[in-house]
Design an enzyme around this catalytic site. Structure first.
Site, PDB file in Angstrom:
ATOM      1  N   LEU A 164      10.429 -20.629  -5.167  1.00 24.23           N
ATOM      2  CA  LEU A 164       9.542 -19.661  -4.506  1.00 24.23           C
ATOM      3  C   LEU A 164       8.151 -19.733  -5.126  1.00 24.23           C
ATOM      4  O   LEU A 164       8.014 -19.725  -6.354  1.00 24.23           O
ATOM      5  CB  LEU A 164      10.098 -18.234  -4.693  1.00 24.23           C
ATOM      6  CG  LEU A 164       9.228 -17.098  -4.159  1.00 24.23           C
ATOM      7  CD1 LEU A 164       9.226 -17.072  -2.628  1.00 24.23           C
ATOM      8  CD2 LEU A 164       9.712 -15.731  -4.683  1.00 24.23           C
ATOM      9  N   HIS A 172       2.331   3.492  -9.075  1.00 15.75           N
ATOM     10  CA  HIS A 172       2.112   2.054  -9.299  1.00 15.75           C
ATOM     11  C   HIS A 172       3.294   1.443 -10.049  1.00 15.75           C
ATOM     12  O   HIS A 172       3.705   0.326  -9.775  1.00 15.75           O
ATOM     13  CB  HIS A 172       0.809   1.825 -10.068  1.00 15.75           C
ATOM     14  CG  HIS A 172      -0.414   2.205  -9.285  1.00 15.75           C
ATOM     15  ND1 HIS A 172      -0.576   1.853  -7.964  1.00 15.75           N
ATOM     16  CD2 HIS A 172      -1.531   2.904  -9.626  1.00 15.75           C
ATOM     17  CE1 HIS A 172      -1.749   2.314  -7.528  1.00 15.75           C
ATOM     18  NE2 HIS A 172      -2.328   2.957  -8.515  1.00 15.75           N
ATOM     19  N   ASP A 183       0.833  -1.209   0.000  1.00 17.52           N
ATOM     20  CA  ASP A 183       0.000   0.000   0.000  1.00 17.52           C
ATOM     21  C   ASP A 183       0.867   1.258   0.000  1.00 17.52           C
ATOM     22  O   ASP A 183       1.979   1.261   0.521  1.00 17.52           O
ATOM     23  CB  ASP A 183      -0.911  -0.029   1.242  1.00 17.52           C
ATOM     24  CG  ASP A 183      -2.107   0.899   1.095  1.00 17.52           C
ATOM     25  OD1 ASP A 183      -2.344   1.411  -0.018  1.00 17.52           O
ATOM     26  OD2 ASP A 183      -2.805   1.122   2.110  1.00 17.52           O
TER      27      ASP A 183
HETATM   28  C1  IPE Z   1      -5.562  -2.725  -0.209  1.00 18.59           C
HETATM   29  O1  IPE Z   1      -5.192  -1.396  -0.339  1.00 18.59           O
HETATM   30  C2  IPE Z   1      -5.550  -3.417  -1.537  1.00 18.59           C
HETATM   31  C3  IPE Z   1      -4.237  -3.601  -2.153  1.00 18.59           C
HETATM   32  C4  IPE Z   1      -3.100  -3.306  -1.649  1.00 18.59           C
HETATM   33  C5  IPE Z   1      -4.274  -4.203  -3.454  1.00 18.59           C
HETATM   34  P1  IPE Z   1      -6.278  -0.221  -0.498  1.00 18.59           P
HETATM   35  O2  IPE Z   1      -5.494   1.028  -0.622  1.00 18.59           O
HETATM   36  O3  IPE Z   1      -7.221  -0.556  -1.577  1.00 18.59           O
HETATM   37  O4  IPE Z   1      -7.041  -0.300   0.897  1.00 18.59           O
HETATM   38  P2  IPE Z   1      -7.886   0.795   1.685  1.00 18.59           P
HETATM   39  O5  IPE Z   1      -8.920   1.330   0.739  1.00 18.59           O
HETATM   40  O6  IPE Z   1      -6.930   1.856   2.127  1.00 18.59           O
HETATM   41  O7  IPE Z   1      -8.451   0.058   2.851  1.00 18.59           O
HETATM   42  C1  IPE Z   2      -1.586   0.241  -3.333  1.00 24.28           C
HETATM   43  O1  IPE Z   2      -1.359   1.597  -3.364  1.00 24.28           O
HETATM   44  C2  IPE Z   2      -1.802  -0.360  -4.701  1.00 24.28           C
HETATM   45  C3  IPE Z   2      -3.188  -0.766  -4.975  1.00 24.28           C
HETATM   46  C4  IPE Z   2      -4.175  -0.752  -4.153  1.00 24.28           C
HETATM   47  C5  IPE Z   2      -3.459  -1.236  -6.333  1.00 24.28           C
HETATM   48  P1  IPE Z   2      -2.558   2.649  -3.368  1.00 24.28           P
HETATM   49  O2  IPE Z   2      -2.943   2.916  -4.777  1.00 24.28           O
HETATM   50  O3  IPE Z   2      -3.662   2.162  -2.514  1.00 24.28           O
HETATM   51  O4  IPE Z   2      -1.858   3.904  -2.747  1.00 24.28           O
HETATM   52  P2  IPE Z   2      -2.460   4.932  -1.689  1.00 24.28           P
HETATM   53  O5  IPE Z   2      -3.001   4.129  -0.545  1.00 24.28           O
HETATM   54  O6  IPE Z   2      -3.544   5.695  -2.392  1.00 24.28           O
HETATM   55  O7  IPE Z   2      -1.306   5.796  -1.301  1.00 24.28           O
HETATM   56 MG    MG Z   3      -4.089   2.415  -0.566  1.00 24.09          MG
END
Ligand code: IPE
Ligand code: IPE
Ligand code: MG
Length: 249
Positions: free
Chosen positions: A136, A42, A25
């Site tokens: 792995l 990303h 995240d």
């Molecule tokens: C969880 O992250 C999903 C992934 C890392 C793929 P999100 O960014 O979607 O989660 P919330 O919305 O903060 O809970």
């Molecule tokens: C995690 O990073 C990747 C996915 C959920 C695909 P985020 O896109 O949720 O990044 P933040 O949480 O907005 O910083």
């Molecule tokens: Mg996120």
């Protein structure tokens, strides 16, 4: 009185090779800090995945499960969703040969039906192409949601009961687990979530019952081997009791 592990559905793993699960995240915030679009974050997140996959085995990791796209992530703006799937396509195309070389076996966890057709093809090709890997196991959770996984498994087990193949009172944890996307995998030993959020966001709800949790403020694109080492060393300090009492003292 019989006091031996009566439920027998959670307990110590069978080997000291680890299963590490990661909620990757913080890509969006990483990009925002640099005044760049979310997809830039990303892309940087993908670099962190490459790096982690290449260094995981030398730290005793046998199973690495990464949360890449949740069932709730469809709520994001369409260009972001499309960009994420384009990145996945690029990763698989560019990386499959290297994954084979590294002995990595890739499996995707999640609902295939909801994926765009191109993604379905890529996922199948990648699983097939890396099937011989034994160093792995890399599990990528894509279109994955813990609650929908549980519901899906409940429906499968209920159908067996309806057909008279199984008695409701005799349903065992293994009957249920064999219907989960993670069938055949041990439960994660350690869950890492980056970016300072302290929640599960619908990840592996059944499987994380006794997993050790490690939350770090590091944003996913900044997550390097040193952070993995720190998480593992935190994990090794933990005493896993699984409801029993301490081993020592
Ligand atoms: C969880 O992250 C999903 C992934 C890392 C793929 P999100 O960014 O979607 O989660 P919330 O919305 O903060 O809970
Ligand atoms: C995690 O990073 C990747 C996915 C959920 C695909 P985020 O896109 O949720 O990044 P933040 O949480 O907005 O910083
Ligand atoms: Mg996120």
């Amino acid at each position: 009185m019989e006091t031996k592990n009566q439920t027998n559905d959670v307990g110590p793993g069978r080997s000291n090779l680890l299963h590490v699960a990661i909620i990757m995240d913080g890509n969006g915030r990483w990009a925002r800090k640099r005044d760049r679009p979310r997809l830039y974050g990303h892309r940087a997140g993908l670099e962190a995945v490459r790096h982690l996959v290449s260094c995981a085995p030398k730290h005793g990791i046998k199973h690495l499960t990464l949360f890449a796209f949740s069932t709730e992530n469809w709520r994001r703006p369409r260009p972001e969703v499309e960009g994420l799937f384009a990145l996945l396509q690029e990763y698989v195309k560019k990386e499959t040969a290297k994954l084979v070389e590294q002995g990595v076996r890739v499996r995707f966890l999640g609902e295939r039906k909801g994926l765009p057709d191109t993604a379905k093809k890529i996922v199948d090709r990648c699983e097939h192409g890396t099937a011989q890997g034994s160093r792995l196991n890399l599990n990528i959770a894509l279109n994955y949601g813990g609650r929908s996984e549980i519901l899906h498994a409940v429906r499968k087990v209920a159908a067996k009961v309806e057909k008279g193949m199984l008695k409701a009172a005799e349903i065992k944890a293994t009957d249920f687990e064999s219907q989960l996307f993670t069938r055949g995998l041990p439960d994660p030993d350690l869950l890492i979530r980056t970016s300072g959020e302290n929640r599960l966001s619908n990840f592996l709800l059944w499987q994380l019952a006794y997993t050790e949790l490690h939350f770090t403020p590091v944003l996913w694109p900044d997550f390097k081997e040193e952070h993995l080492v720190a998480a593992l060393s935190d994990f090794r300090q933990r005493e896993r009791r699984f409801g029993a009492i301490a081993n020592k003292g």
